[in-house]
Design an enzyme around this catalytic site. Structure first.
Site, PDB file in Angstrom:
ATOM      1  N   GLY A   5       7.635  11.708  -2.187  1.00 42.68           N
ATOM      2  CA  GLY A   5       8.016  11.384  -0.825  1.00 42.68           C
ATOM      3  C   GLY A   5       6.882  10.758  -0.036  1.00 42.68           C
ATOM      4  O   GLY A   5       7.083   9.789   0.711  1.00 42.68           O
TER       5      GLY A   5
ATOM      6  N   HIS B 156     -27.766   3.190  -5.294  1.00 46.36           N
ATOM      7  CA  HIS B 156     -27.773   3.266  -3.832  1.00 46.36           C
ATOM      8  C   HIS B 156     -27.395   1.903  -3.275  1.00 46.36           C
ATOM      9  O   HIS B 156     -27.900   0.879  -3.749  1.00 46.36           O
ATOM     10  CB  HIS B 156     -29.167   3.668  -3.339  1.00 46.36           C
ATOM     11  CG  HIS B 156     -29.278   3.711  -1.857  1.00 46.36           C
ATOM     12  ND1 HIS B 156     -28.725   4.723  -1.109  1.00 46.36           N
ATOM     13  CD2 HIS B 156     -29.856   2.842  -0.977  1.00 46.36           C
ATOM     14  CE1 HIS B 156     -28.966   4.506   0.174  1.00 46.36           C
ATOM     15  NE2 HIS B 156     -29.658   3.370   0.276  1.00 46.36           N
TER      16      HIS B 156
ATOM     17  N   LYS C 199       3.014   2.171  -7.869  1.00 51.72           N
ATOM     18  CA  LYS C 199       1.654   1.694  -7.584  1.00 51.72           C
ATOM     19  C   LYS C 199       1.638   0.196  -7.315  1.00 51.72           C
ATOM     20  O   LYS C 199       0.812  -0.289  -6.521  1.00 51.72           O
ATOM     21  CB  LYS C 199       0.712   2.038  -8.743  1.00 51.72           C
ATOM     22  CG  LYS C 199       0.668   3.516  -9.078  1.00 51.72           C
ATOM     23  CD  LYS C 199       0.507   4.396  -7.860  1.00 51.72           C
ATOM     24  CE  LYS C 199       0.774   5.859  -8.151  1.00 51.72           C
ATOM     25  NZ  LYS C 199       2.173   6.207  -8.386  1.00 51.72           N
TER      26      LYS C 199
ATOM     27  N   GLY D 278      20.571  11.957 -27.678  1.00 52.27           N
ATOM     28  CA  GLY D 278      20.378  12.826 -28.834  1.00 52.27           C
ATOM     29  C   GLY D 278      20.649  14.276 -28.465  1.00 52.27           C
ATOM     30  O   GLY D 278      20.188  14.756 -27.433  1.00 52.27           O
TER      31      GLY D 278
END
Length: 461
Positions: free
Chosen positions: A181, A440, A49, A111
């Site tokens: 991708g 609005h 990102k 682990g």
């Protein structure tokens, strides 16, 4: 063999559970073989990102002519972009480690199970680091990219492309048309890398709602060429360039040459290093650990959370799992896990977001529904973008007016969809939405328009 109150295998999102347990006085062992923080901050959600931020800036300049502005890009410092993100990634592990309380023992290694409640930690060279035991163990080892073919060459996956210590390529071939991708393809094409995507199927993002899929593909291909029904049959590398040979259903072939190649062909469970054969823990045929609706494995006291449980391969559901385990393991909650409406978003150009069923899924399940597909022109704020493609799709039950699915394509879809998520979480009745005053002419008015339309359709069904 040292005994702990809680052992956590995997230091990604589950490190938060380790910290919470330690703060309550528990003796905790946290095992991580790579970097603390896991895939998301080191190789996945966050760096991808951050890269997309650069892509968006470049596209705004290129598309300024839509608003009658003559703008050009005089240069793109791709190396600086890589360096900035790489620097951020380099600080992830230290930041995570600095948050760990003193009563957490951090083991750097792999682990694996010696028995149901005994764990061996091995170092990078396979040497034994420690043997520990606990009655309560959380497995949170996640997933990794599906092994790439031609690994003898320096091919990329979504893991080894980070921490971006490479030189940005001038050209890139991407194999795979899923969200990884497409997101990385959107970035590289935006910053001037000659990028192409090759997929075996006939569509990108195969899980997208079928009515939005052609809209997505048309818009995506404005920036990035996509080759469909294209299977990699051969790959060669001369030390500088990759030559890919792709085969097609009609028997034809074509070649593609690029400086880099990225395989983005899905992910597999990180269960193969756990030596589960030494336990009674069961997995499904894909290697994901079987769990019940309390995230309990088939062994009492052993839980699986996040990707390794195979419920959803999403960072936000992994976080939800860890929160759930904090309540059940540390607080004694007995409530079953309920994911509710699980959303997802794909941060490409165009951006998409979804929650619930697609129309095809409802048809396949025989669920009665009504739908509407509306453009965003009811919002002047959306019209200001001068984009014609954005759409909202609502699928509701004509009997209860519950939202069965919502699918968006357009700028900020990942943000906008949260209005529907809140509605579904609190009182899943689409008739509630028109009762709310919308600012609005803000973007969320697009939901008001879609809700009114689908309610009318439901009344006459």
């Amino acid at each position: 063999m040292e005994k702990f109150d809680l052992i956590i295998i995997g230091g990604g999102r589950a490190s938060g559970l380790a910290i919470a347990a330690a703060q309550e006085g528990k003796k905790v062992a946290l095992i991580e073989r790579n970097t603390l923080g896991g895939t998301c901050p080191n190789r996945g959600c966050v760096p991808s990102k951050l890269l997309i931020g650069y892509a968006e800036a470049a596209r705004r300049v290129r598309e300024a002519s839509r608003h009658h502005i003559d703008a050009t890009i005089n240069g793109i410092d791709r190396q600086k972009m890589f360096d900035e993100v790489a620097e951020w990634i380099s600080g992830v592990d230290p930041r995570y480690e600095s948050r760990l309380p003193a009563n957490i023992t951090l083991y750097r290694g792999t682990g694996s199970f010696l028995s149901n409640n005994e764990v061996l930690i091995s170092g990078k060279d396979g040497e034994e680091v420690a043997q520990i035991t606990s009655e309560t163990i959380v497995i949170a080892t996640g997933t990794r990219p599906r092994p790439a073919p031609y690994s003898e060459y320096p091919v990329w996956t979504s893991d080894n492309i980070c921490p971006l210590k490479n030189t940005p390529p001038a050209s890139l071939t991407i194999i795979g048309g899923g969200f990884i991708g497409c997101e990385l393809g959107a970035f590289f094409s935006a910053i001037g890398t000659e990028t192409s995507i090759h997929v075996r199927g006939k569509t990108l993002l195969p899980r997208i709602d079928p009515e939005l899929a052609p809209i997505f593909q048309e818009q995506f291909e404005h920036h990035t060429p996509v080759y469909y029904e294209s299977s990699l049959s051969d790959l060669t590398y001369d030390g500088e360039m990759f030559t890919c040979t792709f085969s097609h259903p009609d028997g034809s072939n074509h070649q593609h040459v690029s400086e880099r190649i990225l395989f983005a062909t899905g992910r597999v469970a990180n269960s193969d290093t756990l030596r589960l054969e030494n336990t009674d823990i069961e997995t499904d045929d894909r290697g994901f650990i079987k769990t019940d609706d309390h995230l309990r494995s088939t062994v009492p006291g052993i839980y699986a959370a996040g990707d390794i449980a195979g419920n959803y391969i999403l960072q936000h559901t992994a976080s939800y799992d860890i929160h759930y385990l904090r309540q059940s393991i540390l607080k004694g909650s007995t409530e079953a896990l309920d994911y509710g409406a699980v959303p997802h978003a794909i941060f490409t150009e165009p951006e998409v977001a979804s929650v619930g069923f697609t129309e095809k899924e409802l048809q396949d399940k025989g669920i009665n529904y009504v739908s509407t597909l509306r453009d965003w022109k009811s919002s002047a704020r959306a019209m200001a973008s001068k984009l014609d493609y954005p759409r909202t799709k609502l699928l509701i039950s004509p009997d209860t007016y519950a939202v069965l699915g919502c699918h968006l394509i357009g700028p900020d879809s990942s943000t906008l969809i949260h209005q529907i998520l809140m509605l579904m979480h609190l009182k899943n009745d689409i008739r509630e939405l028109p009762k709310m005053i919308h600012i609005h002419p803000a973007l969320p008015e697009l939901f008001l328009d879609a809700a009114i339309d689908v309610i009318k359709k439901a009344k006459f069904t």
